[in-house]
Design a protein around this motif. Sequence first.
Motif, PDB file in Angstrom:
ATOM      1  N   ARG A   1      36.101  35.828  46.671  1.00 21.19           N
ATOM      2  CA  ARG A   1      36.769  34.617  47.149  1.00 21.19           C
ATOM      3  C   ARG A   1      35.778  33.707  47.885  1.00 21.19           C
ATOM      4  O   ARG A   1      35.813  32.484  47.720  1.00 21.19           O
ATOM      5  CB  ARG A   1      37.935  34.989  48.061  1.00 21.19           C
ATOM      6  CG  ARG A   1      38.791  33.809  48.468  1.00 21.19           C
ATOM      7  CD  ARG A   1      40.072  34.273  49.143  1.00 21.19           C
ATOM      8  NE  ARG A   1      40.878  33.127  49.487  1.00 21.19           N
ATOM      9  CZ  ARG A   1      40.829  32.483  50.656  1.00 21.19           C
ATOM     10  NH1 ARG A   1      39.983  32.912  51.600  1.00 21.19           N
ATOM     11  NH2 ARG A   1      41.587  31.442  50.904  1.00 21.19           N
ATOM     12  N   TYR A   2      34.907  34.299  48.661  1.00 20.31           N
ATOM     13  CA  TYR A   2      33.911  33.512  49.391  1.00 20.31           C
ATOM     14  C   TYR A   2      32.961  32.816  48.408  1.00 20.31           C
ATOM     15  O   TYR A   2      32.616  31.645  48.589  1.00 20.31           O
ATOM     16  CB  TYR A   2      33.122  34.415  50.342  1.00 20.31           C
ATOM     17  CG  TYR A   2      32.064  33.686  51.122  1.00 20.31           C
ATOM     18  CD1 TYR A   2      32.394  32.921  52.240  1.00 20.31           C
ATOM     19  CD2 TYR A   2      30.725  33.732  50.724  1.00 20.31           C
ATOM     20  CE1 TYR A   2      31.428  32.229  52.947  1.00 20.31           C
ATOM     21  CE2 TYR A   2      29.743  33.045  51.430  1.00 20.31           C
ATOM     22  CZ  TYR A   2      30.101  32.298  52.538  1.00 20.31           C
ATOM     23  OH  TYR A   2      29.132  31.617  53.229  1.00 20.31           O
TER      24      TYR A   2
ATOM     25  N   ILE B   1      34.764  29.881  46.846  1.00 17.79           N
ATOM     26  CA  ILE B   1      34.848  28.756  47.778  1.00 17.79           C
ATOM     27  C   ILE B   1      33.556  27.946  47.755  1.00 17.79           C
ATOM     28  O   ILE B   1      33.568  26.712  47.741  1.00 17.79           O
ATOM     29  CB  ILE B   1      35.152  29.269  49.210  1.00 17.79           C
ATOM     30  CG1 ILE B   1      36.619  29.721  49.297  1.00 17.79           C
ATOM     31  CG2 ILE B   1      34.853  28.196  50.259  1.00 17.79           C
ATOM     32  CD1 ILE B   1      36.963  30.419  50.600  1.00 17.79           C
TER      33      ILE B   1
ATOM     34  N   SER C   1      41.738  23.533  48.157  1.00 17.68           N
ATOM     35  CA  SER C   1      42.084  24.591  49.100  1.00 17.68           C
ATOM     36  C   SER C   1      43.588  24.846  49.110  1.00 17.68           C
ATOM     37  O   SER C   1      44.036  25.995  49.054  1.00 17.68           O
ATOM     38  CB  SER C   1      41.602  24.208  50.506  1.00 17.68           C
ATOM     39  OG  SER C   1      42.057  25.137  51.470  1.00 17.68           O
TER      40      SER C   1
ATOM     41  N   ASN D   1      44.554  28.381  47.403  1.00 19.27           N
ATOM     42  CA  ASN D   1      44.512  29.346  48.501  1.00 19.27           C
ATOM     43  C   ASN D   1      45.366  30.586  48.226  1.00 19.27           C
ATOM     44  O   ASN D   1      44.896  31.725  48.328  1.00 19.27           O
ATOM     45  CB  ASN D   1      44.972  28.669  49.793  1.00 19.27           C
ATOM     46  CG  ASN D   1      44.802  29.581  51.000  1.00 19.27           C
ATOM     47  OD1 ASN D   1      43.747  30.168  51.201  1.00 19.27           O
ATOM     48  ND2 ASN D   1      45.855  29.702  51.800  1.00 19.27           N
TER      49      ASN D   1
ATOM     50  N   ILE E   1      35.433  24.193  47.555  1.00 19.27           N
ATOM     51  CA  ILE E   1      36.724  24.213  48.235  1.00 19.27           C
ATOM     52  C   ILE E   1      36.552  23.913  49.721  1.00 19.27           C
ATOM     53  O   ILE E   1      37.389  23.245  50.331  1.00 19.27           O
ATOM     54  CB  ILE E   1      37.416  25.577  48.019  1.00 19.27           C
ATOM     55  CG1 ILE E   1      37.752  25.741  46.530  1.00 19.27           C
ATOM     56  CG2 ILE E   1      38.673  25.708  48.866  1.00 19.27           C
ATOM     57  CD1 ILE E   1      38.306  27.089  46.162  1.00 19.27           C
ATOM     58  N   HIS E   2      35.480  24.393  50.290  1.00 19.44           N
ATOM     59  CA  HIS E   2      35.138  24.073  51.680  1.00 19.44           C
ATOM     60  C   HIS E   2      33.651  23.729  51.737  1.00 19.44           C
ATOM     61  O   HIS E   2      32.804  24.560  51.419  1.00 19.44           O
ATOM     62  CB  HIS E   2      35.428  25.260  52.610  1.00 19.44           C
ATOM     63  CG  HIS E   2      36.881  25.602  52.730  1.00 19.44           C
ATOM     64  ND1 HIS E   2      37.811  24.746  53.271  1.00 19.44           N
ATOM     65  CD2 HIS E   2      37.575  26.719  52.377  1.00 19.44           C
ATOM     66  CE1 HIS E   2      39.001  25.307  53.247  1.00 19.44           C
ATOM     67  NE2 HIS E   2      38.885  26.504  52.706  1.00 19.44           N
TER      68      HIS E   2
END
Length: 283
Positions: free
Chosen positions: A234-235, A238, A218, A222, A243-244
């Motif tokens: 981007r979502y 991730i 992240s 980022n 990343i999350h």
Amino acid sequence: MIALIKRNLKIYFANKIGVLMSCLGALISFFIYIVFLQQNLISSWQSLPHAKEMLDLWMISGIVAIAGITTSFQALGQLVKDRESRTWDDLSLTDLTPFQINCSYLTATIFISTLMQIITFFIMAVYFILVDNITIPTTALLPGLVFIVLGAIGASAVNLIIVDLIHSSTTFSRLSAIIGAASGFMIATYMPYGTLSKSAQFVVKLFPSSYEAASLRSLLLNKLSKKFLPPSSRYQMIEYLGIHFKIHGYQLNNYSNALMIVGMSIVLIGLGAVLANRYQRKS
């Protein structure tokens, strides 16, 4: 306790060849990536802008976390040797409790793991800056260091539990090879998190180092992802790159990751205290 920490550090760093091999062991994943994985992964990421830079930053995060796992396990080898040689029994005759003795090994291991992760990060960053012309966000360095320390604590706590169950150097050496090979899969570095099955993703989230790797991803990705990717892409990135993480539908941020590492480490260290007391009663 401080004297015992210093003693463990001196023993570790006195073995120059051992330190070098530990560092090289942490970098094996880096060599595997450069030689075997990089071009294949880049070809599958061609739809992303700045694919090579994103891939390099993603891989740095994972390999630094791998280094935390492998070097902390190697550093705890001294605990196995001391129990095998009955040095632990001599230490238990001092004023130190079994928990304090364990904590002295753990503290030395955390220091070693942190240092090796920093060295690994530095070597990889310099290589990719010179060869692939990537940019390391300076804003990520300080919080990244925090997560490296937290990751060292988490990885050392996990490995302490494993080592507490080992009673011979032979078993330790064999298990060391297994952990070195498996660590990249345990924290979704050799394969992106989004390609794993639900059960495999669940296993990944059981290890504190996975949260370290996620936060480093992240921090490093980022700025680049916000600049070059639309929100929808981007979502997806991730989710795909881990990343999350999500737990029960809640997406963890870096603060949540830090809390996860701290919470898991406390539980593991507590379990380590129980195992240390059990070992002393048996001996």
